[in-house]
Design a protein around this motif. Structure first.
Motif, PDB file in Angstrom:
ATOM      1  N   UNK A 100      51.494  54.228  30.661  1.00 40.96           N
ATOM      2  CA  UNK A 100      50.599  52.933  30.371  1.00 40.96           C
ATOM      3  C   UNK A 100      50.436  51.859  31.255  1.00 40.96           C
ATOM      4  N   UNK A 101      51.367  51.658  32.280  1.00 39.80           N
ATOM      5  CA  UNK A 101      51.164  50.710  33.316  1.00 39.80           C
ATOM      6  C   UNK A 101      50.385  51.359  34.342  1.00 39.80           C
ATOM      7  N   UNK A 102      50.769  52.298  34.640  1.00 36.84           N
ATOM      8  CA  UNK A 102      49.927  53.074  35.618  1.00 36.84           C
ATOM      9  C   UNK A 102      48.450  53.249  35.439  1.00 36.84           C
ATOM     10  N   UNK A 103      48.052  53.618  34.522  1.00 42.06           N
ATOM     11  CA  UNK A 103      46.611  53.993  34.121  1.00 42.06           C
ATOM     12  C   UNK A 103      45.938  52.618  33.710  1.00 42.06           C
ATOM     13  N   UNK A 104      46.755  51.679  32.854  1.00 39.30           N
ATOM     14  CA  UNK A 104      45.846  50.625  32.582  1.00 39.30           C
ATOM     15  C   UNK A 104      45.857  49.575  33.820  1.00 39.30           C
ATOM     16  N   UNK A 105      46.661  49.653  34.828  1.00 45.58           N
ATOM     17  CA  UNK A 105      46.385  48.681  35.874  1.00 45.58           C
ATOM     18  C   UNK A 105      45.480  49.205  36.883  1.00 45.58           C
ATOM     19  N   UNK A 106      45.317  50.520  37.163  1.00 49.65           N
ATOM     20  CA  UNK A 106      44.213  51.054  37.945  1.00 49.65           C
ATOM     21  C   UNK A 106      42.788  50.866  37.299  1.00 49.65           C
ATOM     22  N   UNK A 107      42.753  51.168  36.051  1.00 50.28           N
ATOM     23  CA  UNK A 107      41.503  51.072  35.356  1.00 50.28           C
ATOM     24  C   UNK A 107      41.152  49.668  35.194  1.00 50.28           C
ATOM     25  N   UNK A 108      41.936  48.877  35.079  1.00 53.17           N
ATOM     26  CA  UNK A 108      41.582  47.308  34.901  1.00 53.17           C
ATOM     27  C   UNK A 108      41.340  46.704  36.061  1.00 53.17           C
ATOM     28  N   UNK A 109      42.057  47.102  37.355  1.00 46.85           N
ATOM     29  CA  UNK A 109      41.699  46.598  38.477  1.00 46.85           C
ATOM     30  C   UNK A 109      40.256  47.004  38.907  1.00 46.85           C
ATOM     31  N   UNK A 110      39.840  48.102  38.618  1.00 45.60           N
ATOM     32  CA  UNK A 110      38.459  48.753  38.855  1.00 45.60           C
ATOM     33  C   UNK A 110      37.508  48.012  38.246  1.00 45.60           C
ATOM     34  N   UNK A 111      37.531  47.573  36.978  1.00 47.12           N
ATOM     35  CA  UNK A 111      36.742  46.987  36.072  1.00 47.12           C
ATOM     36  C   UNK A 111      36.634  45.540  36.451  1.00 47.12           C
ATOM     37  N   UNK A 112      37.527  45.080  36.672  1.00 50.19           N
ATOM     38  CA  UNK A 112      37.462  43.715  36.990  1.00 50.19           C
ATOM     39  C   UNK A 112      36.820  43.667  38.535  1.00 50.19           C
ATOM     40  N   UNK A 113      36.949  44.466  39.379  1.00 53.90           N
ATOM     41  CA  UNK A 113      36.225  44.394  40.618  1.00 53.90           C
ATOM     42  C   UNK A 113      34.925  44.596  40.406  1.00 53.90           C
ATOM     43  N   UNK A 114      34.482  45.796  39.723  1.00 58.60           N
ATOM     44  CA  UNK A 114      33.030  45.806  39.267  1.00 58.60           C
ATOM     45  C   UNK A 114      32.209  44.661  38.591  1.00 58.60           C
ATOM     46  N   UNK A 115      33.010  43.997  37.692  1.00 57.42           N
ATOM     47  CA  UNK A 115      32.528  42.522  37.217  1.00 57.42           C
ATOM     48  C   UNK A 115      32.257  41.583  38.067  1.00 57.42           C
ATOM     49  N   UNK A 116      33.414  41.409  39.278  1.00 55.59           N
ATOM     50  CA  UNK A 116      33.293  40.360  40.184  1.00 55.59           C
ATOM     51  C   UNK A 116      32.059  40.800  41.169  1.00 55.59           C
ATOM     52  N   UNK A 117      32.099  42.060  41.562  1.00 52.31           N
ATOM     53  CA  UNK A 117      31.091  42.460  42.716  1.00 52.31           C
ATOM     54  C   UNK A 117      29.432  42.702  42.232  1.00 52.31           C
ATOM     55  N   UNK A 118      29.632  43.182  40.950  1.00 53.76           N
ATOM     56  CA  UNK A 118      28.374  44.016  40.716  1.00 53.76           C
ATOM     57  C   UNK A 118      27.349  43.158  39.504  1.00 53.76           C
ATOM     58  N   UNK A 119      28.171  42.466  38.507  1.00 53.63           N
ATOM     59  CA  UNK A 119      27.612  41.991  37.554  1.00 53.63           C
ATOM     60  C   UNK A 119      27.670  40.572  37.239  1.00 53.63           C
ATOM     61  N   UNK A 120      26.799  39.783  36.767  1.00 55.79           N
ATOM     62  CA  UNK A 120      27.197  38.373  36.253  1.00 55.79           C
ATOM     63  C   UNK A 120      26.882  38.332  34.649  1.00 55.79           C
ATOM     64  N   UNK A 121      26.627  39.546  34.112  1.00 58.03           N
ATOM     65  CA  UNK A 121      26.405  39.206  32.728  1.00 58.03           C
ATOM     66  C   UNK A 121      27.444  38.997  31.869  1.00 58.03           C
ATOM     67  N   UNK A 122      27.191  38.064  31.018  1.00 55.07           N
ATOM     68  CA  UNK A 122      28.360  37.662  30.055  1.00 55.07           C
ATOM     69  C   UNK A 122      28.657  38.771  28.978  1.00 55.07           C
ATOM     70  N   UNK A 123      27.615  39.309  28.800  1.00 57.19           N
ATOM     71  CA  UNK A 123      27.703  40.373  27.456  1.00 57.19           C
ATOM     72  C   UNK A 123      28.288  41.655  28.200  1.00 57.19           C
TER      73      UNK A 123
END
Length: 313
Positions: A100-123
């Motif tokens: 759970x922690x292994x997959x969740x942390x890696x996927x969540x980190x990737x999603x967070x970086x993508x949100x931070x670097x690529x999109x400003x959309x609140x939706x």
């Protein structure tokens, strides 16, 4: 005639107030502060401190609903050390935590970086959080039906594609990985949101300087983002690891601890000893052991991962 010097308004105000006694700040506020703190303090004592003290006391007793607690010393803890089901439940729980922690942390980190670097959309950012807003039992039932061996849409697709049906919740090898997958899907949005909040604290000037020096996105991530994000990642790991050790609802709704003991995590075992066998003293001792384990794990994470240190200071 020489005109008198013009004194700025703030300076004049300070001169007028010079020599006057300053009012005492905070005098008489203690009673008001205690009044506002009282509801939270009452809830803390009623629902956390008292149950904790009561549970520790019961862990040294033999107690069921049909009698009064009888002190037996450390007998429950000695029995736990020799309990094969306890050690099996800890092994199963640890395997679940790793997945759970292994997959969740890696996927969540990737999603967070993508949100931070690529999109400003609140939706888009809000949609990532949607699975977390679903009640845990509803999410478990939803995947339980989708992964059902006979009528599940996932197994229907697997059979159509030639892979063959898989008993996701009914196979000893698949039960814990499937439960871990369900909870990764549910909680990764919330974890990504926590990491995203940490990314917001990193100054953009750091990334601009890295770009000027010719750093690639991959090097910037490993040499700037991860080191500066360390305190937030440690906090996220403490929260998620502690929560993963306490998994119960998904297991209770889907497998109930089976098949056999393949998914009998420690929380399920505690509930079984307390409410199915009416052995509340032993269940309280199991809870106390779990509390100590989680306290040690949280302390070790914060100590050895440098949760109190920040390269931004």
């Amino acid at each position: 005639m020489t005109a008198p010097p013009v004194v700025p308004a703030p300076a004049r105000a300070l001169r007028r107030k010079a020599g006057t006694p300053r009012p005492e700040v905070g005098k008489g506020d203690l009673g008001i502060a205690l009044l506002f703190i009282a509801p939270a303090a009452l809830g803390l004592v009623t629902f956390y401190l008292w149950p904790t003290v009561r549970g520790l006391y019961l862990s040294f007793t033999e107690f069921s609903l049909f009698g009064s607690p009888e002190l037996i010393g450390f007998d429950n803890y000695v029995a736990i050390a020799q309990d094969a089901l306890f050690w099996n439940s800890m092994k199963v729980t640890l395997w679940y935590v790793v997945l759970n922690i292994g997959f969740q942390t890696v996927i969540a980190l990737g999603l967070a970086v993508l949100m931070h670097r690529l999109t400003k959309s609140g939706i888009i950012r809000g949609s990532i959080l949607l699975p977390y807003l679903i009640a845990p039992v509803i999410a478990a039932l939803l995947w339980f039906w989708m992964l059902d061996y006979q009528i599940g849409i996932v197994n229907s697709f697997l059979e159509w594609s030639g892979i063959g049906r898989i008993a996701f919740f009914g196979n000893e090898s698949w039960a814990i990985p499937t439960i871990a997958f369900v909870n990764v899907w549910k909680h990764m949005g919330y974890t990504a949101l926590l990491i995203f909040a940490g990314l917001q604290t990193i100054p953009t000037s750091v990334y601009e300087a890295a770009a000027v020096d010719g750093s690639t996105e991959w090097k910037t991530f490993w040499r700037i983002t991860l080191p500066l994000l360390r305190p937030v990642l440690v906090l996220v790991l403490i929260i998620t690891v502690t929560g993963s050790f306490q998994v119960f609802d998904t297991v209770a709704v889907t497998t109930g601890g089976g098949p056999g003991n393949a998914s009998r995590v420690i929380q399920v075992y505690i509930v079984e000893r307390a409410f199915e066998r009416s052995d509340f003293g032993y269940a309280a001792a199991l809870s106390a052991v779990l509390f100590v384990i989680l306290a040690v794990v949280a302390w070790a994470q914060n100590k050895f991962l440098g949760g109190n240190e920040s390269d931004l200071a």
